[in-house]
Design a protein around this motif. Structure first.
Motif, short mmCIF file in Angstrom:
data_model
loop_
_atom_site.label_atom_id
_atom_site.label_comp_id
_atom_site.label_asym_id
_atom_site.label_seq_id
_atom_site.Cartn_x
_atom_site.Cartn_y
_atom_site.Cartn_z
N GLU A 43 6.71 13.32 1.29
CA GLU A 43 6.76 12.18 2.20
C GLU A 43 5.76 11.11 1.73
O GLU A 43 4.64 11.42 1.34
N TRP A 44 6.21 9.84 1.82
CA TRP A 44 5.38 8.74 1.37
C TRP A 44 5.38 7.63 2.41
O TRP A 44 6.40 7.37 3.05
N LEU A 45 4.22 7.00 2.56
CA LEU A 45 4.07 5.87 3.48
C LEU A 45 3.91 4.61 2.64
O LEU A 45 3.05 4.54 1.76
N ILE A 46 4.75 3.62 2.91
CA ILE A 46 4.68 2.33 2.23
C ILE A 46 4.40 1.25 3.26
O ILE A 46 5.15 1.12 4.23
N ARG A 47 3.33 0.53 3.04
CA ARG A 47 2.96 -0.55 3.96
C ARG A 47 3.10 -1.88 3.23
O ARG A 47 2.59 -2.04 2.12
N LEU A 48 3.76 -2.81 3.87
CA LEU A 48 3.93 -4.16 3.34
C LEU A 48 3.24 -5.13 4.28
O LEU A 48 3.62 -5.25 5.45
N ALA A 49 2.20 -5.80 3.79
CA ALA A 49 1.45 -6.74 4.62
C ALA A 49 2.34 -7.91 5.01
O ALA A 49 3.19 -8.37 4.23
N GLU A 50 2.14 -8.40 6.24
CA GLU A 50 2.95 -9.50 6.75
C GLU A 50 2.60 -10.79 6.02
O GLU A 50 1.43 -11.12 5.82
N ALA A 51 3.62 -11.49 5.60
CA ALA A 51 3.43 -12.72 4.84
C ALA A 51 3.44 -13.95 5.72
O ALA A 51 3.44 -15.07 5.23
N GLY A 52 3.46 -13.80 7.03
CA GLY A 52 3.36 -14.94 7.92
C GLY A 52 4.57 -15.15 8.80
O GLY A 52 4.57 -16.00 9.68
N GLU A 53 5.65 -14.40 8.59
CA GLU A 53 6.83 -14.59 9.43
C GLU A 53 6.53 -14.09 10.84
O GLU A 53 5.88 -13.07 11.04
N VAL A 103 0.86 -1.18 0.00
CA VAL A 103 0.00 0.00 0.00
C VAL A 103 0.90 1.23 0.00
O VAL A 103 1.78 1.36 0.85
N VAL A 104 0.68 2.12 -0.96
CA VAL A 104 1.47 3.35 -1.08
C VAL A 104 0.51 4.53 -1.01
O VAL A 104 -0.49 4.57 -1.71
N GLN A 105 0.82 5.49 -0.15
CA GLN A 105 -0.03 6.67 -0.03
C GLN A 105 0.79 7.88 0.40
O GLN A 105 1.84 7.75 1.01
N GLN A 106 0.25 9.05 0.03
CA GLN A 106 0.89 10.31 0.40
C GLN A 106 0.84 10.48 1.92
O GLN A 106 -0.14 10.13 2.57
N TYR A 107 1.90 10.99 2.50
CA TYR A 107 1.99 11.16 3.95
C TYR A 107 2.35 12.61 4.24
O TYR A 107 3.34 13.13 3.74
N GLY A 108 1.51 13.27 5.03
CA GLY A 108 1.78 14.67 5.35
C GLY A 108 1.38 15.59 4.21
O GLY A 108 0.59 15.24 3.32
N ASP A 109 1.93 16.78 4.20
CA ASP A 109 1.63 17.76 3.15
C ASP A 109 2.27 17.36 1.83
O ASP A 109 3.31 16.70 1.79
N THR A 110 1.66 17.80 0.74
CA THR A 110 2.15 17.44 -0.59
C THR A 110 3.56 17.97 -0.82
O THR A 110 4.41 17.31 -1.43
N GLY A 111 3.85 19.16 -0.35
CA GLY A 111 5.16 19.75 -0.59
C GLY A 111 6.29 19.13 0.19
O GLY A 111 7.47 19.43 -0.05
#
Length: 327
Positions: free
Chosen positions: A87-97, A76-84
């Motif tokens: 900053e970007w937030l990247i979420r990686l779902a847990e695969a079971g580890e 999941v990739v989404q903008q984080y904070g103000d556009t200027g």
């Protein structure tokens, strides 16, 4: 505040319209949850890795998404904070580890993919890692905490007031929780620990406002015994309207400031509280009082229907009535 002093608004007249509006919001939220395959939960409950990075130059969402797309699992990739701020937030779902090394590897994969994609220079702002076992435990504890608070509130109101009032208060509380969750889904918020804390706060806030009105209803019933319960409840809501508006208004403004200036970490909590304050005030006036009226009228009809039967009950054999003795 003069418009809320000595008011005679007929709130109970619109109770069915209010219930219909609530059902509309709830059904819209449920339909969206079904369409998305379940209630969206945050990393606190599902487990996984969240990385927040800040680029020196502007990048698009497609560039960041293409960079992390080769990583196994759902991203999941989404903008984080103000556009200027880039900053970007990247979420990686847990695969079971479940081991710490496996969880750490997820964040390293994200950083490595960003470096190898030829994107501008970036710095790591934060990294959050939650294992699936911990996420399940937190989810279970959150459900238990919510149910325990509702059961305790039900017992308290049933003891202090009437059972019909307790049912109305709990129905209004469930209404506030369901409506708030539905609005969160409509606005693409994920359920996290902060939001669970806000839901528990809403539970206490809604019931506190409801108890104030129910307490006034109980007082007015002593001096308005010949009036219908519908009229007594309507008068009680008008008498406490100024207090309700002042309390809800000041709380709303405080939480609004938290929402606007509290930052990303408190945004979900503050938004949930804003929705809960509006829903709690609305449900106290319309939902809780309406259910109390319906149940109270039903109880009165049952009592009136059974009264003639008791009056016409035959006397026991061998016992004379007063009329017989008089004759």
């Amino acid at each position: 505040m003069r418009m809320f002093t000595n008011t005679t608004y007929n709130f109970t007249r619109w109770r069915w319209h209010a219930i219909g509006l609530s059902l509309l919001v709830i059904l819209a939220g449920v339909a969206l949850i079904v369409q998305r395959g379940g209630l969206p939960v945050g990393i606190d409950f599902s487990g996984g890795t969240i990385v927040v990075v800040k680029f020196d130059q502007a990048v698009t969402e497609d560039q960041v998404r293409d960079a992390v797309d080769p990583i196994p699992g759902e991203e999941v990739v989404q903008q984080y904070g103000d556009t200027g701020e880039h900053e970007w937030l990247i979420r990686l779902a847990e695969a079971g580890e479940e081991q710490g090394a496996g969880l750490e590897q997820g964040s390293e994969q994200i950083l490595g993919a960003l470096r190898g994609a030829g994107l501008p220079t970036f710095e790591l702002l934060s990294r959050e890692i939650v294992g699936p076992v911990i996420g399940e435990d937190l989810q279970r504890r959150g459900i238990y905490a919510t149910l325990a608070s509702i059961l305790a509130i039900t017992a308290y109101i049933a003891f202090r007031f009437k059972v019909s009032f307790a049912v109305g208060a709990i129905a209004a509380t469930f209404h506030d929780l369901i409506v708030t969750v539905a609005v969160l889904v409509l606005f693409d918020y994920e359920v996290s620990l902060n939001i669970v804390a806000a839901l528990l706060t809403i539970t206490g806030y809604s019931v506190n406002d409801t108890i104030v009105i129910f307490d006034r209803v109980r007082e007015n019933q002593r001096s308005m015994r010949r009036d219908s319960l519908d009229h007594v409840v309507n008068v009680s809501v008008n008498q406490t309207l100024a207090r309700t508006v002042i309390t809800a208004g000041t709380t709303f403004l405080s939480v609004l400031a938290l929402y606007l200036f509290g930052g990303e970490a408190l945004e979900g909590f503050a938004f949930t509280m804003l929705v809960g304050i509006v829903s709690g005030t609305y449900s106290t006036v319309f939902i809780a009082s309406s259910i109390a009226i319906v149940l109270g009228q039903r109880k009165r009809r049952v009592a009136m229907a059974s009264a003639p039967g008791r009056a016409d009950a035959p006397t026991r054999p061998g016992r004379k009535t007063r009329g017989a003795r008089a004759s």
